[in-house]
Design an enzyme around this catalytic site. Structure first.
Site, PDB file in Angstrom:
ATOM      1  N   ASP A 181       0.701  -1.361  -0.101  1.00  0.00           N
ATOM      2  CA  ASP A 181       0.152   0.027   0.155  1.00  0.00           C
ATOM      3  C   ASP A 181       0.907   1.242   0.079  1.00  0.00           C
ATOM      4  O   ASP A 181       2.068   1.261   0.479  1.00  0.00           O
ATOM      5  CB  ASP A 181      -0.793  -0.171   1.043  1.00  0.00           C
ATOM      6  N   ASP A 182       0.266   2.395  -0.651  1.00  0.00           N
ATOM      7  CA  ASP A 182       0.922   3.466  -0.526  1.00  0.00           C
ATOM      8  C   ASP A 182       2.371   3.627  -1.443  1.00  0.00           C
ATOM      9  O   ASP A 182       3.251   4.563  -0.857  1.00  0.00           O
ATOM     10  CB  ASP A 182       0.855   4.214   0.835  1.00  0.00           C
ATOM     11  N   ARG A 183       2.578   2.867  -2.056  1.00  0.00           N
ATOM     12  CA  ARG A 183       3.769   2.653  -2.976  1.00  0.00           C
ATOM     13  C   ARG A 183       5.037   2.204  -2.278  1.00  0.00           C
ATOM     14  O   ARG A 183       6.060   2.467  -2.449  1.00  0.00           O
ATOM     15  CB  ARG A 183       4.046   3.981  -3.683  1.00  0.00           C
ATOM     16  N   LEU A 184       4.673   1.854  -0.720  1.00  0.00           N
ATOM     17  CA  LEU A 184       5.699   1.515  -0.115  1.00  0.00           C
ATOM     18  C   LEU A 184       6.209   0.011  -0.212  1.00  0.00           C
ATOM     19  O   LEU A 184       5.921  -0.929   0.679  1.00  0.00           O
ATOM     20  CB  LEU A 184       5.719   1.874   1.354  1.00  0.00           C
TER      21      LEU A 184
END
Length: 205
Positions: A181-184
């Site tokens: 999630d959230d490009r992490l």
């Protein structure tokens, strides 16, 4: 938590990247990924110009990753000039990628023959008929070549193609990429140690 947001932790990853690859490959097959063995293979000519295409990886084990092609194709000519390549497997439903880089060499003639003979008859005829990567006049011309060979060998096994066989990529690096999630995203890289074994490190997304 969504399936594709499962974490990739160092403590959960296998110390052997081939074993880790098998775990992820099995998960992709179980998830119904269409042709999980499909991978993009990148090669480069001796002038450094890259090219990319999809192949089917037919063997993945401690000896390396094997795909087959016409030895007169562009990829084969580039591998003859610069025997290094990179593979990329992408399994969208799981949000996973595996990148593999290493040196490449031809499989043995016996390995190539065994694989060719395992293919469907139509695929064997296609391999014999296609002057891969070279210009042809039309689709009809190609289909006519296949039809002539099918008639010629209607009651016999087709001969082996003279310029067709496998390449084996021997990995020096693996990267396992897990969407989060959230490009992490999670990225674990395995690098072959000179003394043997593999070092694992985490990369920032």
């Amino acid at each position: 938590m969504r399936e594709f947001a499962q974490p990739l932790r160092e403590e959960d990853a296998d110390a052997d990247p081939v074993a880790q690859f098998r775990v992820w490959f099995a998960a992709a097959a179980e998830a119904g990924v269409n042709m999980p063995e499909a991978a993009a293979v990148a090669t480069a000519a001796d002038d450094g110009a890259p090219s990319l295409r999809m192949v089917l990886v037919k063997q993945a084990d401690e000896l390396g990753f094997v795909f087959y092609t016409n030895y007169e194709s562009r990829k084969a000519r580039e591998l003859a000039a610069n025997p290094f390549a990179a593979l990329l497997f992408y399994w969208g439903p799981l949000g996973r990628q595996v990148r593999i880089e290493g040196s490449v060499e031809r499989t043995s003639p016996q390995e190539s023959e065994d694989y060719i003979r395992s293919r469907a008859r139509g695929s064997q005829l296609s391999a014999l008929s296609s002057p891969q990567s070279r210009p042809i006049e039309s689709r009809a011309w190609l289909e006519a070549r296949v039809a002539r060979l099918a008639d010629r060998y209607a009651d016999a096994e087709p001969p082996l193609p003279d310029a067709w066989g496998g390449f084996r990529l021997t990995p020096v690096t693996f990267e396992f990429w897990q969407n989060r999630d959230d490009r992490l995203h999670d990225r674990l890289v395995y690098r072959r140690r000179p003394e043997g074994g593999w070092a694992i490190e985490r990369l920032a997304p």
